[in-house]
Design an enzyme around this catalytic site. Structure first.
Site, PDB file in Angstrom:
ATOM      1  N   HIS A 256       0.820  -1.209   0.000  1.00 52.21           N
ATOM      2  CA  HIS A 256       0.000   0.000   0.000  1.00 52.21           C
ATOM      3  C   HIS A 256       0.856   1.262   0.000  1.00 52.21           C
ATOM      4  CE1 HIS A 256      -3.734  -2.273   1.683  1.00 52.21           C
ATOM      5  NE2 HIS A 256      -3.600  -2.397   0.375  1.00 52.21           N
ATOM      6  N   HIS A 386      -4.198  -5.774 -10.922  1.00 49.43           N
ATOM      7  CA  HIS A 386      -2.861  -5.368 -10.497  1.00 49.43           C
ATOM      8  C   HIS A 386      -1.808  -5.670 -11.566  1.00 49.43           C
ATOM      9  CE1 HIS A 386      -3.627  -4.185  -6.345  1.00 49.43           C
ATOM     10  NE2 HIS A 386      -4.398  -5.242  -6.209  1.00 49.43           N
TER      11      HIS A 386
END
Length: 412
Positions: A256, A386
């Site tokens: 993150h 992703h």
């Protein structure tokens, strides 16, 4: 950084013709593989490693939105046959996830019926991302979706005093919990910036800036450039929180940090690259996550860290590697350093050897101690989102407006 590593092969080095071809080939394989996600009766399957549908017919909001967003990127990049996935996604969002009784979007639907009625900020910001991406591709229903979810986010989730989004409600908007978290707000920045790129509405850019100011301007420097995931109702760090070990693990998540650092650079670029320290802050966040998170013995990035930066959950998943690739590509677009170039190549070497399925397409989501695909946490190949962005983002020249810069790069 070790100095005794072998030189990177050209296909793993940013900016080489060989790397360009490597990225294009893998992105094409991914789009081809995930077309099998289409469910004949509407919506999407989750696919096994071999590309066959898994048994469950539960469809979660992030699956619908991420596939839709990804195939919009595929269409803009010139990949063949993306329209059917986009249409299925937009239709399912409006006619199945959207709640006609209470407004907002349901987290999960099963066989056309409500399976999990919670209203999550995490899911709603992905609805905005899908709608904004669809608008960039000229989809006729994009504006309707953008306006609907924007109104819901503003009315139900946004906390103006804090400049952040609350996390979760019951279906009827009665309180579900007082939990507040970074993850939903990080993805909100992604969606808000894409919405700004699609519409030009300043409200999106302003909100993105307020979220970034809290996490990167305030929290990160005070925590040694590590980002705690969990917060109390009044937005104080909750050092004791430990929820679902997959979706709300204790501690910090280096993946993150990579994502938020790249989004800061995107925001900085959209604002004309002011001399405000954003580039340095993005690198401080990225460097800390690389130093703490890289598994020096086995390669890959640890899933979570303790608040002191020590490894906590040592599992190695695909998505932190993809997000590290994305932010390092941003720095290399700015000229970069030798250290950033080597990190970028190192990450691609590991991804190429451990995650990419060269025969069938898609990336394996996790590897075991020996670096072989395993299924301890994930079933099948859970999504394209992703991995395909890790391929597409380095193919574009700017830090922002990726969708409009793709310009048929995958066309044959």
């Amino acid at each position: 950084m070790r100095s005794d590593l072998p030189p990177s092969a050209p296909q793993h080095r940013f900016g080489t013709p060989e790397h360009h071809d490597f990225l294009v080939e893998d992105a094409r394989r991914q789009f081809s593989f995930f077309k099998a996600s289409l469910r004949p009766e509407g919506g999407f399957y989750v696919l096994g490693h071999d590309g066959t549908p898994l048994g469950s017919n539960v469809q979660e909001l992030h699956t619908t939105t991420r596939l839709t967003h990804s195939y919009v990127l595929g269409k803009l990049a010139g990949a063949a046959g993306c329209e059917a996935v986009i249409e299925a996604g937009i239709d399912y969002l409006w006619h199945h996830h959207r709640d006609p009784d209470h407004g907002g979007y349901l987290w999960a639907v099963k066989g056309g019926k409500v399976h999990d009625a919670r209203k999550l900020a995490y899911g709603h910001v992905f609805v905005l991302l899908a709608g904004a991406s669809a608008k960039l591709a000229g989809h006729p229903d994009a504006d309707r979706l953008i306006h609907d979810v924007t109104e819901t986010l503003e009315r139900r989730f946004w906390e103006d005093d804090a400049g952040l989004f609350a996390d979760e409600w019951n279906r009827d908007w009665s309180p579900f919990s007082t939990y507040r978290g970074m993850n939903a707000n990080m993805h909100a920045v992604e969606a808000l910036l894409t919405a700004y790129e699609a519409t030009g509405w300043d409200q999106y850019l302003v909100k993105a800036g307020r979220i970034l100011a809290f996490f990167i301007g305030r929290i990160a420097p005070s925590e040694g450039w590590r980002l705690p995931e969990h917060y109390t109702a009044d937005w104080q760090v909750d050092w004791t929180y430990s929820g679902n070990p997959m979706f709300r693990p204790a501690g910090t998540t280096p993946g993150h940090s990579f994502e938020l650092a790249r989004l800061l650079l995107q925001y900085w670029d959209l604002r004309g690259r002011p001399d405000d320290g954003s580039r340095d802050a993005a690198w401080a966040l990225t460097e800390r996550a690389l130093m703490d998170g890289w598994d020096a013995d086995r390669g890959g990035v640890y899933y979570t860290l303790g608040l002191d930066g020590a490894p906590a959950i040592r599992a190695r998943y695909w998505w932190p590697v993809t997000e590290a690739i994305g932010v390092l590509a941003s720095f290399l677009k700015l000229g970069g350093t030798e250290e950033q170039s080597e990190w970028y190549s190192r990450l691609w070497r590991f991804a190429d050897a451990s995650f990419i399925d060269h025969q069938r397409g898609g990336w394996y989501p996790e590897v075991d101690e020996q670096g072989q695909p395993t299924t301890t946490q994930f079933s099948g190949k859970p999504d394209i989102y992703h991995a395909v962005q890790a391929c597409l983002y380095p193919l574009t020249p700017r830090l922002s407006r990726m969708a409009t810069d793709l310009d048929g790069v995958l066309a044959r």
